[in-house]
Design an enzyme around this catalytic site. Structure first.
Site, short mmCIF file in Angstrom:
data_model
loop_
_atom_site.label_atom_id
_atom_site.label_comp_id
_atom_site.label_asym_id
_atom_site.label_seq_id
_atom_site.Cartn_x
_atom_site.Cartn_y
_atom_site.Cartn_z
N ALA A 215 0.33 -1.51 -0.17
CA ALA A 215 0.01 0.16 0.18
C ALA A 215 0.54 1.40 0.49
CB ALA A 215 -1.24 0.07 1.13
N SER A 216 2.01 1.02 -0.47
CA SER A 216 2.93 1.97 -0.03
C SER A 216 2.40 3.68 -1.61
CB SER A 216 4.46 2.04 -0.35
OG SER A 216 4.63 1.13 -1.07
N TYR B 287 4.04 -12.65 -15.59
CA TYR B 287 2.65 -11.62 -15.34
C TYR B 287 1.03 -12.03 -14.92
CZ TYR B 287 0.04 -7.36 -14.08
OH TYR B 287 -0.97 -6.51 -13.17
N ALA B 288 1.13 -13.04 -16.79
CA ALA B 288 -0.55 -13.52 -17.04
C ALA B 288 -0.51 -14.78 -15.97
CB ALA B 288 -0.28 -13.06 -18.25
N ALA B 289 0.38 -15.36 -16.17
CA ALA B 289 0.33 -16.58 -15.19
C ALA B 289 -0.28 -16.14 -14.24
CB ALA B 289 1.91 -17.41 -15.63
N SER B 290 0.63 -15.03 -13.45
CA SER B 290 -0.04 -14.76 -11.52
C SER B 290 -1.28 -14.87 -12.10
CB SER B 290 1.45 -14.33 -11.24
OG SER B 290 1.03 -12.54 -11.79
N LYS B 291 -1.79 -13.30 -12.79
CA LYS B 291 -3.08 -13.13 -12.67
C LYS B 291 -3.36 -14.66 -12.89
CE LYS B 291 -1.65 -8.91 -10.58
NZ LYS B 291 -1.49 -8.87 -9.86
N ILE C 194 -4.60 0.81 -15.22
CA ILE C 194 -5.43 2.36 -14.09
C ILE C 194 -3.58 3.13 -14.49
CG2 ILE C 194 -5.46 2.59 -11.95
CD1 ILE C 194 -7.60 0.97 -13.60
P1 NAP Z 1 2.46 0.02 -7.95
O1 NAP Z 1 2.24 1.86 -7.79
O2 NAP Z 1 4.17 -0.40 -8.68
O3 NAP Z 1 2.49 -0.50 -6.58
C1 NAP Z 1 2.55 -1.83 -5.85
C2 NAP Z 1 2.55 -2.42 -4.71
O4 NAP Z 1 3.27 -3.46 -4.20
C3 NAP Z 1 3.71 -0.63 -4.11
O5 NAP Z 1 3.08 -0.44 -3.10
C4 NAP Z 1 5.01 -2.24 -3.65
O6 NAP Z 1 5.19 -1.73 -2.52
C5 NAP Z 1 4.42 -3.07 -3.13
N1 NAP Z 1 4.78 -4.71 -3.02
C6 NAP Z 1 5.76 -4.81 -4.92
N2 NAP Z 1 6.52 -6.11 -4.00
C7 NAP Z 1 6.11 -6.30 -2.57
C8 NAP Z 1 6.93 -7.32 -2.01
N3 NAP Z 1 7.42 -8.54 -2.14
N4 NAP Z 1 6.25 -7.51 -0.85
C9 NAP Z 1 4.99 -6.30 -0.70
N5 NAP Z 1 4.89 -5.44 -1.33
C10 NAP Z 1 5.23 -5.00 -2.36
O7 NAP Z 1 1.40 -1.06 -8.57
P2 NAP Z 1 0.26 -0.75 -9.11
O8 NAP Z 1 0.00 -0.41 -10.24
O9 NAP Z 1 -0.57 -0.20 -7.90
O10 NAP Z 1 -0.81 -1.37 -8.93
C11 NAP Z 1 -1.11 -3.15 -7.57
C12 NAP Z 1 -1.76 -4.04 -7.86
O11 NAP Z 1 -2.67 -3.53 -8.90
C13 NAP Z 1 -0.67 -4.70 -8.50
O12 NAP Z 1 -1.28 -6.71 -7.87
C14 NAP Z 1 -1.60 -5.28 -10.16
O13 NAP Z 1 -0.59 -6.49 -10.67
C15 NAP Z 1 -2.55 -4.85 -10.40
N6 NAP Z 1 -2.83 -4.61 -11.78
C16 NAP Z 1 -2.29 -2.89 -11.94
C17 NAP Z 1 -2.89 -2.38 -13.29
C18 NAP Z 1 -2.72 -0.99 -13.21
O14 NAP Z 1 -2.45 -0.50 -14.71
N7 NAP Z 1 -1.24 -0.34 -13.15
C19 NAP Z 1 -3.94 -3.43 -13.06
C20 NAP Z 1 -3.95 -4.24 -13.66
C21 NAP Z 1 -3.51 -5.21 -11.68
P3 NAP Z 1 7.30 -1.36 -2.68
O15 NAP Z 1 7.22 -0.11 -3.56
O16 NAP Z 1 7.18 -0.33 -1.03
O17 NAP Z 1 8.13 -2.02 -2.61
#
Ligand code: NAP
Length: 248
Positions: A14-15, A156-160, A189
């Protein structure tokens, strides 16, 4: 009274981005919020203060979502600090994009570990408390890419996709205990994860979306408010797309 008053939520990653928006929306709706971060230590600590200003209990924990033991310790700490755990949001996620031909074993393992194994880790640790309470809502953040696939993102797709199978199985196994489990599938997003991409590519994506724009993190967070709240008390095992009709 907010939609989540009296509930304790744990949100991973959530950072920044979507996780941060979920934490803020949850606090606005009256939830007590526990959250994790890994590398963004300062941002994590700043968020704790920001959330506490809503008059709820808030605490950030530095914890690697891909680490099984760490997840168990995390959940134990949250239950000790907050006294309960009602909502679990598995949001932590990373990308290590490459064409399959050039994808390293490390890039595969890392993405599966942080995105998919993390869900197993926290759900496994949280179900004991939720089963005792005979209540709980688990929300796993997947992606439209997990439904459709995407060139350059096989890991990534496999994980999702894995998250979707996991979500449905948890819903089937734990439904009789009044524990719900749903997935939210965001489309495109606009966050820090996508800000690294070049503007022309991004505009091309926007143009291809029926609603002609990327989504905002708050729009995903609102879906998570609904699924975390008692408003969705008979909804489980579902994948809710938040994508402006991108994948329709
Ligand atoms: P983001 O801005 O890169 O944020 C990712 C967050 O995950 C950060 O707070 C990061 O924390 C944390 N994180 C990464 N590795 C970690 C670990 N090993 N342990 C704990 N925390 C960890 O990404 P986002 O776009 O907000 O994406 C959030 C979620 O939505 C993800 O699951 C992503 O796959 C999914 N998603 C995003 C989109 C999009 O278009 N943005 C679309 C579909 C799905 P630190 O920085 O502190 O490490």
């Amino acid at each position: 009274m907010g939609l989540l008053s009296g509930k304790t939520a744990l949100i991973t990653g959530a950072s920044k981005g979507i996780g941060r928006a979920i934490a803020i929306r949850y606090a606005q709706e009256g939830a007590n919020v526990a959250f994790t971060y890994l590398s963004s230590v300062e941002k994590g600590q700043a968020l704790e203060n920001e959330l506490a200003a809503f008059g709820i209990q808030a605490k950030g924990y530095r914890s690697d979502a891909s680490d099984f033991k760490a997840a168990e310790e995390l959940v134990n700490s949250v239950v000790a600090d907050f006294g309960s755990l009602d909502i679990l949001v598995n949001n932590a996620g990373i990308t290590r994009d490459n064409l399959l031909m050039r994808m390293s074993e490390e890039a595969w393992d890392e993405v599966i570990g942080v995105n998919l194994k993390s869900c197993f880790n926290t759900v496994k640790a949280a179900t004991r408390t939720m089963m005792k309470a005979k209540a709980g809502s688990i929300i796993n953040i997947t992606s439209v890419v997990g439904i459709k696939g995407n060139a350059g993102q096989a890991n990534y797709a496999a994980s999702k996709s894995g998250i979707i199978g996991f979500t449905k199985s948890v819903a089937l196994e734990l439904g009789s205990r009044n524990i719900r489990c749903n997935a939210v599938a965001p489309g495109f997003i606009e966050t820090e994860m996508t800000a690294v991409l070049d503007e022309k590519t991004v505009q091309g994506w926007r143009d291809g979306i029926p609603m002609k724009r990327g989504g905002q993190p708050e729009e995903v967070a609102n879906a998570c408010v609904f699924l975390g709240s008692d408003m969705s008390s008979y909804i489980s095992g579902q994948v809710l797309q938040v994508d402006g009709a991108m994948l329709t």
